[in-house]
Write a protein that holds these residues in place. Structure first.
Motif, PDB file in Angstrom:
ATOM      1  N   PHE A   7      -5.075  16.441 -18.592  1.00  0.00           N
ATOM      2  CA  PHE A   7      -4.629  16.681 -19.955  1.00  0.00           C
ATOM      3  C   PHE A   7      -3.536  17.793 -20.289  1.00  0.00           C
ATOM      4  N   ASP A  66      -3.923  17.843 -26.745  1.00  0.00           N
ATOM      5  CA  ASP A  66      -3.777  16.280 -25.992  1.00  0.00           C
ATOM      6  C   ASP A  66      -4.493  15.315 -26.479  1.00  0.00           C
ATOM      7  N   SER A 103      -4.349  12.213 -25.878  1.00  0.00           N
ATOM      8  CA  SER A 103      -4.359  11.132 -25.088  1.00  0.00           C
ATOM      9  C   SER A 103      -6.102  10.924 -24.700  1.00  0.00           C
ATOM     10  N   TYR A 104      -6.294   9.997 -24.018  1.00  0.00           N
ATOM     11  CA  TYR A 104      -7.621   9.598 -23.287  1.00  0.00           C
ATOM     12  C   TYR A 104      -7.336   9.034 -21.849  1.00  0.00           C
ATOM     13  N   ARG A 105      -8.610   9.106 -21.149  1.00  0.00           N
ATOM     14  CA  ARG A 105      -8.463   8.551 -19.926  1.00  0.00           C
ATOM     15  C   ARG A 105      -9.828   7.531 -19.561  1.00  0.00           C
ATOM     16  N   GLN A 144      -1.032  16.457 -33.216  1.00  0.00           N
ATOM     17  CA  GLN A 144      -1.912  15.699 -32.106  1.00  0.00           C
ATOM     18  C   GLN A 144      -3.243  15.118 -32.905  1.00  0.00           C
ATOM     19  N   LYS A 184      -3.908   6.368 -33.583  1.00  0.00           N
ATOM     20  CA  LYS A 184      -3.773   5.634 -32.412  1.00  0.00           C
ATOM     21  C   LYS A 184      -4.604   5.726 -31.266  1.00  0.00           C
ATOM     22  N   THR A 185      -5.026   6.870 -30.559  1.00  0.00           N
ATOM     23  CA  THR A 185      -6.109   6.781 -29.466  1.00  0.00           C
ATOM     24  C   THR A 185      -7.502   6.495 -29.682  1.00  0.00           C
TER      25      THR A 185
END
Length: 177
Positions: free
Chosen positions: A73, A81, A83-85, A148, A155-156
């Protein structure tokens, strides 16, 4: 403290570990959020429609957990951040790591189940308490603010929610850090 943290990160973690400071930060962060209206809010809880022993579970964490093979991240952006995993349900504990500088994760580094209890969920599947695990679990980094936060909300988070529905997850265990 974890050896890979700078002295500044260690000091910062200790400072925010003081309850009064953490409460001040939470109040400050809450004041910056736009209030939600009834039209913005989805139902946050739904009763199970089948026995737990027939349900498929998924795990979502904000502890910064990800596969060692995945990009870490972003720790440079002060807004975090969003985003994801995606993490395979069959991932070995040794294949996972934590990238997060906003909490002291030294205990979680020793036992990942502190923040990402995947081994415990596997045990519950073996015991027949829950029916199974979704193929993928998901790791986010907490401490999402500013621009963010909009990425996370628009989005995420919807992407992960859709992936969880597609995976057949009947319930999600959220583990914050």
């Amino acid at each position: 403290m974890s050896e890979n943290l700078t002295w500044w990160q260690q000091l910062n973690n200790r400072w925010y570990a003081i309850p009064a400071v953490a409460q001040w930060w939470a109040r400050r962060a809450a004041q910056q959020l736009q209030p939600l209206t009834a039209d913005d809010v989805a139902i946050p809880f739904a009763r199970l429609t089948k026995p737990l022993s027939q349900c498929r579970a998924a795990l979502v964490t904000t502890a910064g957990v990800h596969m060692r093979s995945q990009p870490p991240f972003d720790m440079q952006n002060p807004d975090g951040d969003a985003s994801y995993r995606a993490i395979p349900a069959a991932a070995a504990a040794e294949a996972l790591t934590i990238t997060h500088k906003y909490y002291d994760h030294s205990d979680a580094d020793r036992d990942l189940n502190v923040v990402f209890p995947l081994a415990h969920l596997r045990d519950l599947v073996r015991q027949g308490v829950i029916g199974g695990l979704a193929a993928q679990q998901f790791g986010f980094m907490g401490h999402i603010e500013g621009q963010q936060l909009a990425v996370l909300q628009n989005k995420t988070a919807p992407e992960v929610a859709a992936r969880l529905r597609q995976s057949g997850a009947d319930f999600v265990l959220l583990t914050p850090a």
